[in-house]
Write a protein that holds these residues in place. Structure first.
Motif, short mmCIF file in Angstrom:
data_model
loop_
_atom_site.label_atom_id
_atom_site.label_comp_id
_atom_site.label_asym_id
_atom_site.label_seq_id
_atom_site.Cartn_x
_atom_site.Cartn_y
_atom_site.Cartn_z
N LEU A 70 -17.69 -36.40 15.18
CA LEU A 70 -18.78 -37.16 14.50
C LEU A 70 -19.73 -36.25 13.59
O LEU A 70 -19.59 -35.15 13.35
CB LEU A 70 -19.65 -37.71 15.54
N GLY A 71 -20.76 -36.91 13.03
CA GLY A 71 -21.73 -36.28 12.17
C GLY A 71 -21.76 -36.47 10.81
O GLY A 71 -20.89 -36.01 10.09
N HIS A 72 -22.63 -37.10 10.28
CA HIS A 72 -22.92 -37.61 8.86
C HIS A 72 -24.07 -37.30 8.29
O HIS A 72 -24.56 -37.71 7.12
CB HIS A 72 -22.46 -39.09 8.70
N GLU A 73 -24.97 -36.56 8.84
CA GLU A 73 -26.52 -36.10 8.46
C GLU A 73 -26.20 -34.52 8.43
O GLU A 73 -27.09 -34.14 9.10
CB GLU A 73 -27.40 -36.80 9.23
N PHE A 74 -25.88 -34.11 7.49
CA PHE A 74 -25.61 -32.71 7.32
C PHE A 74 -25.97 -31.99 6.27
O PHE A 74 -26.44 -32.40 5.41
CB PHE A 74 -24.09 -32.33 7.63
N VAL A 75 -26.39 -30.60 6.35
CA VAL A 75 -26.57 -29.67 5.47
C VAL A 75 -25.56 -28.46 5.72
O VAL A 75 -25.22 -28.07 6.97
CB VAL A 75 -27.97 -28.81 5.68
N GLY A 76 -25.04 -27.93 4.62
CA GLY A 76 -23.95 -26.79 4.67
C GLY A 76 -24.24 -25.77 3.70
O GLY A 76 -25.02 -25.96 2.80
N ARG A 77 -23.46 -24.78 4.10
CA ARG A 77 -23.64 -23.46 3.03
C ARG A 77 -22.14 -23.27 2.53
O ARG A 77 -21.38 -22.96 3.20
CB ARG A 77 -24.08 -22.23 3.89
N LEU A 91 -21.39 -19.30 -4.08
CA LEU A 91 -21.06 -19.27 -2.95
C LEU A 91 -22.56 -18.70 -2.06
O LEU A 91 -23.37 -18.06 -2.55
CB LEU A 91 -20.02 -18.10 -2.34
N GLY A 92 -22.60 -19.37 -1.09
CA GLY A 92 -23.81 -19.29 -0.05
C GLY A 92 -24.98 -20.14 -0.51
O GLY A 92 -25.89 -20.23 0.24
N SER A 93 -24.70 -21.15 -1.51
CA SER A 93 -25.67 -22.17 -1.93
C SER A 93 -25.68 -23.17 -0.55
O SER A 93 -24.77 -23.42 -0.03
CB SER A 93 -25.29 -23.12 -2.93
N ARG A 94 -26.99 -23.43 -0.26
CA ARG A 94 -27.02 -24.81 0.83
C ARG A 94 -26.96 -25.91 0.05
O ARG A 94 -27.63 -26.21 -1.16
CB ARG A 94 -28.46 -24.61 1.42
N VAL A 95 -26.11 -27.13 0.61
CA VAL A 95 -25.96 -28.23 -0.08
C VAL A 95 -26.27 -29.43 1.04
O VAL A 95 -25.75 -29.21 2.02
CB VAL A 95 -24.53 -28.36 -0.80
N VAL A 96 -26.46 -30.64 0.30
CA VAL A 96 -26.14 -31.69 1.18
C VAL A 96 -25.38 -32.63 0.14
O VAL A 96 -25.06 -32.38 -0.78
CB VAL A 96 -27.67 -32.56 1.30
N VAL A 125 -15.27 -29.92 5.07
CA VAL A 125 -14.85 -29.98 3.59
C VAL A 125 -15.74 -30.86 3.18
O VAL A 125 -16.11 -31.99 3.55
CB VAL A 125 -13.51 -30.08 3.43
N LEU A 126 -16.39 -30.69 1.83
CA LEU A 126 -16.91 -31.64 0.89
C LEU A 126 -16.48 -31.72 -0.27
O LEU A 126 -15.69 -30.61 -0.84
CB LEU A 126 -18.51 -31.19 1.01
N SER A 127 -16.76 -32.79 -1.25
CA SER A 127 -16.27 -32.87 -2.59
C SER A 127 -17.34 -32.12 -3.24
O SER A 127 -18.25 -32.62 -3.30
CB SER A 127 -16.03 -34.43 -2.93
N GLU A 128 -16.75 -31.39 -4.33
CA GLU A 128 -17.83 -30.65 -5.13
C GLU A 128 -18.65 -31.61 -6.00
O GLU A 128 -19.76 -31.38 -6.28
CB GLU A 128 -16.82 -29.77 -6.21
N THR A 129 -18.08 -32.58 -6.59
CA THR A 129 -18.70 -33.47 -7.35
C THR A 129 -20.03 -34.32 -6.77
O THR A 129 -20.62 -34.72 -7.43
CB THR A 129 -17.84 -34.56 -8.03
N LEU A 130 -19.90 -34.15 -5.44
CA LEU A 130 -21.10 -34.79 -4.65
C LEU A 130 -22.06 -33.97 -4.19
O LEU A 130 -22.78 -34.54 -3.54
CB LEU A 130 -20.41 -35.66 -3.35
N LEU A 131 -21.90 -32.76 -4.36
CA LEU A 131 -22.84 -31.96 -3.67
C LEU A 131 -24.14 -31.91 -4.47
O LEU A 131 -24.33 -31.95 -5.64
CB LEU A 131 -22.19 -30.48 -4.13
N LEU A 132 -25.24 -31.71 -3.67
CA LEU A 132 -26.76 -31.52 -4.06
C LEU A 132 -27.21 -30.22 -3.68
O LEU A 132 -27.26 -30.23 -2.68
CB LEU A 132 -27.47 -32.82 -3.70
N GLU A 133 -27.63 -29.21 -4.49
CA GLU A 133 -28.03 -28.13 -4.12
C GLU A 133 -29.35 -28.24 -3.43
O GLU A 133 -30.35 -28.84 -3.97
CB GLU A 133 -28.29 -27.02 -5.40
N VAL A 134 -29.67 -27.48 -2.24
CA VAL A 134 -30.91 -27.62 -1.60
C VAL A 134 -31.78 -26.40 -2.20
O VAL A 134 -31.25 -25.29 -2.03
CB VAL A 134 -30.77 -27.47 0.07
#
Length: 357
Positions: A70-77, A91-96, A125-134
């Motif tokens: 589960l888990g759809h409310e996330f922040v990743g690096r 690399l190292g960027s925080r993203v939602v 794993v996330l899709s690059e085109t959908l990334l928003l940088e924090v």
């Protein structure tokens, strides 16, 4: 990697292979992930939820025969790029991101198996085109609120909020509190909020509610009626269509049978009722009452990618004061116990999982 796995309505921590990014995808370390009410519903009513999705859309949400992360409310690096990516973020960027992968067969993260895990894991794993940088100034804990705030943003949009509308929020759990935050950002008011929990009523005040009601002590609908008579457009609340009181909109954020009917009974004429609470059992209401009052009943679920991005822009821009929403952080090992407590007690609002904890 370590992850929390759901199977047969039970949660356990397991060792899983790291997910592998496909074309156009990135690998991220999960920094934080919120526990959503729909996660609790999936654990308790997975079969019913799946059947509702199949009936509504013709496809199932998940395969209950397999383990689900589960888990759809996330922040990743971002830690690695897969093939055919641009590497537009260091690399190292925080993203939602919206919790989906841009694959030919759309994959909704948080409702799939270990090969495409949700945020209850150390990596995903996330899709690059959908990334928003924090941005650097936005704390990870607040960035993790983007998804539930997007749900609230969509619910308020579904209400078609007018400048003079007086909103009532029934239920001050995470979604109800997020709705209050969005209403406050929109300048709506006075905002009336109702919840049996003293802790959540305090949070409702902190997030911008003007009138907070304990339904065990007084009627939220009476307080709501008084609020509609306040201000430059004030008049005694009308009972029949055509009354001179301010227009009203109600948000059902509980998801318990009977609440919709309570709102129908308590609402002034021509109220718009937005149902954002996920009720997993059958419910009923009296349509004659709704008809005689000319009420509008609307339902709100999820959001568009544009709404998600717009919500994140407001969050990054400081338009929300949502820090009070996060009431606790836990590690992966604590998640099974937390699920049990969240299902039984109302003290918490948003609980965040921090896999590195």
């Amino acid at each position: 990697m370590r992850a929390v796995v759901m199977q047969d309505r039970r949660l356990r921590v397991a060792e899983l292979p790291d997910p592998v990014p496909g074309e156009g995808e990135v690998l991220v370390d999960v920094l934080a992930c919120g526990i959503c009410g729909s996660d609790l519903h999936c654990a308790q009513h997975g079969a019913e939820f799946n059947e509702a999705v199949k009936t509504a859309h013709g496809v199932g949400m998940f395969d209950l025969k397999r383990p689900i992360v589960l888990g759809h409310e996330f922040v990743g690096r971002v830690v690695a790029y897969g093939p055919r990516t641009t590497g537009r973020l260091p690399l190292g960027s925080r993203v939602v991101s919206v919790p989906a992968l841009a694959r030919p067969a759309r994959t909704f993260l948080g409702f799939t198996g270990p090969e495409t895990p949700g945020g209850y894991a150390e990596r995903m794993v996330l899709s690059e085109t959908l990334l928003l940088e924090v941005p650097d100034h936005l704390p990870t804990e607040q960035a993790a609120l983007t998804e539930p705030l997007a749900v609230a943003h969509h619910a308020v949009a579904r209400a078609g909020l007018g400048a003079d509308d007086v909103p009532l929020v029934v239920g001050c759990g995470p979604i109800g509190l997020a709705v209050i935050a969005v209403l406050r950002m929109r300048g709506a008011g006075p905002i009336v909020a109702a919840d049996f929990s003293a802790e959540r009523r305090r949070l409702a005040e902190a997030l911008g509610a003007d009138v907070v009601v304990d339904p065990a002590q007084e009627s939220p609908y009476r307080s709501w009626a008084q609020a509609t008579a306040a201000g430059p457009h004030g008049a005694a609340p009308g009972v029949l269509p055509g009354g001179k009181s301010r227009p009203t909109v109600a948000f059902e954020c509980v998801g318990v049978p009977g609440v919709v009917q309570q709102i129908i009974t308590g609402s002034p004429a021509r109220t718009r009722i937005v149902v954002a609470g996920l009720c997993m059992t059958s419910d009923s209401f009296e349509p004659a009452q709704a008809l005689l009052k000319e009420l509008e009943l609307r339902f709100a679920m999820m959001y568009s990618p544009k709404e998600f991005a717009r919500t994140f822009a407001h969050l990054a821009g400081g338009d929300f004061d949502v820090a009070p929403l996060v009431t606790r952080t836990v590690g992966l090992d604590e998640v099974p116990e937390v699920f049990a407590s969240l299902s039984a007690t109302p003290e918490d609002a948003k609980v965040l999982i921090v896999p590195a904890r």
